[in-house]
Design a protein around this motif. Sequence first.
Motif, PDB file in Angstrom:
ATOM      1  N   HIS A 266       0.437  -0.776   0.197  1.00 10.99           N
ATOM      2  CA  HIS A 266       0.293  -0.096  -0.046  1.00 10.99           C
ATOM      3  C   HIS A 266       0.927   1.093  -0.060  1.00 10.99           C
ATOM      4  CE1 HIS A 266      -3.523  -2.823   0.934  1.00 10.99           C
ATOM      5  NE2 HIS A 266      -3.957  -1.270   0.477  1.00 10.99           N
TER       6      HIS A 266
ATOM      7  N   GLU B  42      -4.064   4.820   5.125  1.00  9.69           N
ATOM      8  CA  GLU B  42      -4.539   5.513   3.618  1.00  9.69           C
ATOM      9  C   GLU B  42      -5.450   5.473   3.451  1.00  9.69           C
ATOM     10  OE1 GLU B  42      -3.758   2.127   5.297  1.00  9.69           O
ATOM     11  OE2 GLU B  42      -6.057   1.175   4.484  1.00  9.69           O
ATOM     12  N   TRP B  43      -6.389   5.931   4.683  1.00  9.67           N
ATOM     13  CA  TRP B  43      -7.363   6.269   5.200  1.00  9.67           C
ATOM     14  C   TRP B  43      -7.490   7.878   5.365  1.00  9.67           C
ATOM     15  CZ3 TRP B  43     -13.337   3.923   5.730  1.00  9.67           C
ATOM     16  CH2 TRP B  43     -13.139   2.023   4.941  1.00  9.67           C
TER      17      TRP B  43
ATOM     18  N   HIS C  14      -5.548   3.857  -4.471  1.00  8.45           N
ATOM     19  CA  HIS C  14      -6.000   3.877  -4.039  1.00  8.45           C
ATOM     20  C   HIS C  14      -7.039   4.295  -3.554  1.00  8.45           C
ATOM     21  CE1 HIS C  14      -7.056   2.419   0.318  1.00  8.45           C
ATOM     22  NE2 HIS C  14      -6.641   1.460   0.012  1.00  8.45           N
ATOM     23  N   HIS C  15      -7.983   4.355  -2.501  1.00 10.78           N
ATOM     24  CA  HIS C  15      -9.659   5.044  -2.142  1.00 10.78           C
ATOM     25  C   HIS C  15      -9.538   6.828  -2.619  1.00 10.78           C
ATOM     26  CE1 HIS C  15     -10.567   0.985  -0.747  1.00 10.78           C
ATOM     27  NE2 HIS C  15     -10.660   1.761   0.371  1.00 10.78           N
TER      28      HIS C  15
ATOM     29  N   TYR D 165      -3.514  -3.896  -7.274  1.00 12.11           N
ATOM     30  CA  TYR D 165      -4.247  -3.937  -6.584  1.00 12.11           C
ATOM     31  C   TYR D 165      -4.939  -1.834  -7.104  1.00 12.11           C
ATOM     32  CZ  TYR D 165      -7.318  -1.149  -2.236  1.00 12.11           C
ATOM     33  OH  TYR D 165      -8.279  -0.726  -1.948  1.00 12.11           O
TER      34      TYR D 165
ATOM     35  N   ASP E  97     -10.962  -3.183  -5.030  1.00 12.79           N
ATOM     36  CA  ASP E  97     -11.741  -2.986  -3.743  1.00 12.79           C
ATOM     37  C   ASP E  97     -12.708  -2.068  -3.976  1.00 12.79           C
ATOM     38  OD1 ASP E  97     -10.802  -3.325  -1.081  1.00 12.79           O
ATOM     39  OD2 ASP E  97      -9.969  -2.189  -0.981  1.00 12.79           O
TER      40      ASP E  97
ATOM     41  N   ARG F  41     -14.477  -8.892  -4.773  1.00 11.92           N
ATOM     42  CA  ARG F  41     -14.532  -7.439  -4.459  1.00 11.92           C
ATOM     43  C   ARG F  41     -15.847  -6.515  -5.163  1.00 11.92           C
ATOM     44  NH1 ARG F  41     -10.791  -5.536   0.252  1.00 11.92           N
ATOM     45  NH2 ARG F  41     -10.484  -7.579   1.482  1.00 11.92           N
TER      46      ARG F  41
ATOM     47  N   ARG G  17     -20.565  -7.624  -3.539  1.00  7.11           N
ATOM     48  CA  ARG G  17     -20.922  -7.897  -2.235  1.00  7.11           C
ATOM     49  C   ARG G  17     -22.266  -8.841  -2.297  1.00  7.11           C
ATOM     50  NH1 ARG G  17     -16.987  -6.254   1.906  1.00  7.11           N
ATOM     51  NH2 ARG G  17     -18.237  -6.426   3.794  1.00  7.11           N
TER      52      ARG G  17
ATOM     53  N   GLY H 283     -18.422  -5.621   6.530  1.00  7.69           N
ATOM     54  CA  GLY H 283     -17.335  -5.737   7.965  1.00  7.69           C
ATOM     55  C   GLY H 283     -16.080  -7.212   6.798  1.00  7.69           C
TER      56      GLY H 283
ATOM     57  N   GLU I 277     -10.033 -10.592   5.355  1.00 11.96           N
ATOM     58  CA  GLU I 277      -8.835  -8.934   5.811  1.00 11.96           C
ATOM     59  C   GLU I 277      -8.282  -9.562   6.845  1.00 11.96           C
ATOM     60  OE1 GLU I 277     -10.241  -5.914   3.477  1.00 11.96           O
ATOM     61  OE2 GLU I 277      -9.539  -4.773   5.037  1.00 11.96           O
TER      62      GLU I 277
HETATM   63  C1  JFZ Z   1      -9.406  -1.976   1.953  1.00 17.72           C
HETATM   64  C2  JFZ Z   1      -9.435  -0.579   2.278  1.00 17.72           C
HETATM   65  O1  JFZ Z   1     -10.570  -0.299   2.299  1.00 17.72           O
HETATM   66  C3  JFZ Z   1      -8.746  -1.153   2.911  1.00 17.72           C
HETATM   67  O2  JFZ Z   1      -7.486   0.201   2.466  1.00 17.72           O
HETATM   68  C4  JFZ Z   1      -6.835  -2.036   2.606  1.00 17.72           C
HETATM   69  O3  JFZ Z   1      -6.846  -1.082   0.876  1.00 17.72           O
HETATM   70  C5  JFZ Z   1      -8.014  -3.130   2.374  1.00 17.72           C
HETATM   71  C6  JFZ Z   1      -6.896  -4.246   1.571  1.00 17.72           C
HETATM   72  O4  JFZ Z   1      -9.160  -2.754   1.820  1.00 17.72           O
HETATM   73  O5  JFZ Z   1     -10.536  -2.230   3.162  1.00 17.72           O
HETATM   74  C7  JFZ Z   1     -12.134  -2.605   3.842  1.00 17.72           C
HETATM   75  C8  JFZ Z   1     -12.786  -3.167   2.672  1.00 17.72           C
HETATM   76  C9  JFZ Z   1     -13.905  -3.611   3.272  1.00 17.72           C
HETATM   77  C10 JFZ Z   1     -14.098  -2.914   4.162  1.00 17.72           C
HETATM   78  C11 JFZ Z   1     -13.316  -2.699   5.337  1.00 17.72           C
HETATM   79  C12 JFZ Z   1     -12.512  -2.052   4.903  1.00 17.72           C
HETATM   80  N1  JFZ Z   1     -15.688  -3.942   4.888  1.00 17.72           N
HETATM   81  O6  JFZ Z   1     -16.294  -4.362   4.123  1.00 17.72           O
HETATM   82  O7  JFZ Z   1     -15.707  -3.083   5.908  1.00 17.72           O
END
Ligand code: JFZ
Length: 476
Positions: free
Chosen positions: A50, A73-74, A122-123, A164, A226, A259, A262, A272, A291
């Motif tokens: 990341h 990263e957020w 990324h986001h 990614y 993602d 991803r 959902r 989550g 994750e």
């Molecule tokens: C995601 C990204 O937001 C995070 O920054 C990172 O890249 C990770 C690998 O992937 O994380 C998530 C994805 C889904 C949820 C939360 C975090 N979710 O569904 O709650």
Amino acid sequence: MNIKSLISVFALFFICSMAVSPLFAAEESAVDRDARMSWWREARFGMFVHWGLYSGLAGTWEGKPVGTKGGMEWIQQRVKADTDTYAKSAIPLFKPAPDFAKEWAKLAKDAGCRYIVFTTKHHDGFALHDSKISDYDAGSVLKRDLVKEIVDAARGEGLRVGFYHSVIDWHHDQYEYAKSKQLPHPLKGKPYPNGERSHSKYLDYLHGEVAELLSNYGKVDVVWWDYSAQDFQGDEAWRAFDLMNLVRGKQPGIIMNNRLFRCKEAGWASMGTDGFIPNLESKYGDFITPEQHIPATGMPGVDWETCMTLNTTWGYSDHDKAWKSDEVLIRNLVDIASKGGNYLLNIGPQGDGSVTPETINSFRAIGAWMKVNCDAIYGTTASPFKSLAWGRCTQKKMADGKTRLYLHVFDWPTDGKLIVPCIASKPQKAFLLAGGKTLEASSGGNKITIAVPPAAPDKIASVVVLDFEGTPEIVE
Ligand code: JFZ
């Protein structure tokens, strides 16, 4: 209309409908799918990276730490900054050194990783390649193509490469964040600063950048999308099937995660990061992505990959000191392999692309263990046992019809006897993987007793190998 033009109209219609058919993946035979997935299944271990504008901010905003835990990263979303304010602070701190990517690639290679997956966007929306359709990218801002630099470095070490790519976008002025209550956005709840937006224009841009990424960097092995929410996912949110077909059209052998979706059919039980179910219809992707956790009994019949941080953040933070120990990292790798999954272990390089000493030490410790024990990881499949009190097991079918069990011993016996329960077969051979010393093994009463040296060859995980004629009989 004459018959010729009628035929060409039909032909055109046929070709167009092929190009957008969501059945693309479903048409693949099981044999072809196994062949396409084989390198990934054998690899078992990859490096996640990341890295982007947030890396230079390092978890600090206006001189104050934003937090000591969680994904920095957020940070743009955490401090609710609009994209201009964020970019103004972050861009001057994002200063990639020459050859930064070579350091990552070497670190990955030496640790025993077989692939690298890194953030192309990324986001926050900042793209690391040189994009012709955006000015919020490394090409425009730094006059560099960081994707090319990373891909070249990874290929130089013989690693597979994954992108990614975030479909969530906190920069693009047509991204309609009000369409989802669940997906994050720094301006959530606020009106669009630029009035009306057209999400379809954002999707044209998203698809355009993905087309650039999958066209201009040679072979790409993985796309790691993602992410999606139950209230915003799939075709509606991302024109997901077109996007996947675009990728597959350019990279026929590629592997993608699930991803963009959902929903139940795509292996999701809820929102989550623990909302996974062991079910995945192939048109939604190739693998499931738990994750920050390891599914208790793996996901039999489904390809899966656990992604995890070294501390608690994906993107670099100066304030997160919760580094996992070598013991935790190595045992996680073993645990995941014993359940039939892959381990995608994250690094968060700093704004100049350099990697922290903690990160280097962790990857080197895994590398030292892998140097001796990698045969017990690569190309193995899940344990035949439900559980083993002293550790884990992986297995491999050998070319000569033999089965090899790798016993990963976490708790070395103090009485010199390693007992493998619930097995009726007698091994032909038992030996230590480190050094190859032969061990005495006796069999009877549905168990095998192996005489082992008093001291564990490895404090974290020592591997004892058992070879069997055919398939050993497990009696549980
Ligand atoms: C995601 C990204 O937001 C995070 O920054 C990172 O890249 C990770 C690998 O992937 O994380 C998530 C994805 C889904 C949820 C939360 C975090 N979710 O569904 O709650």
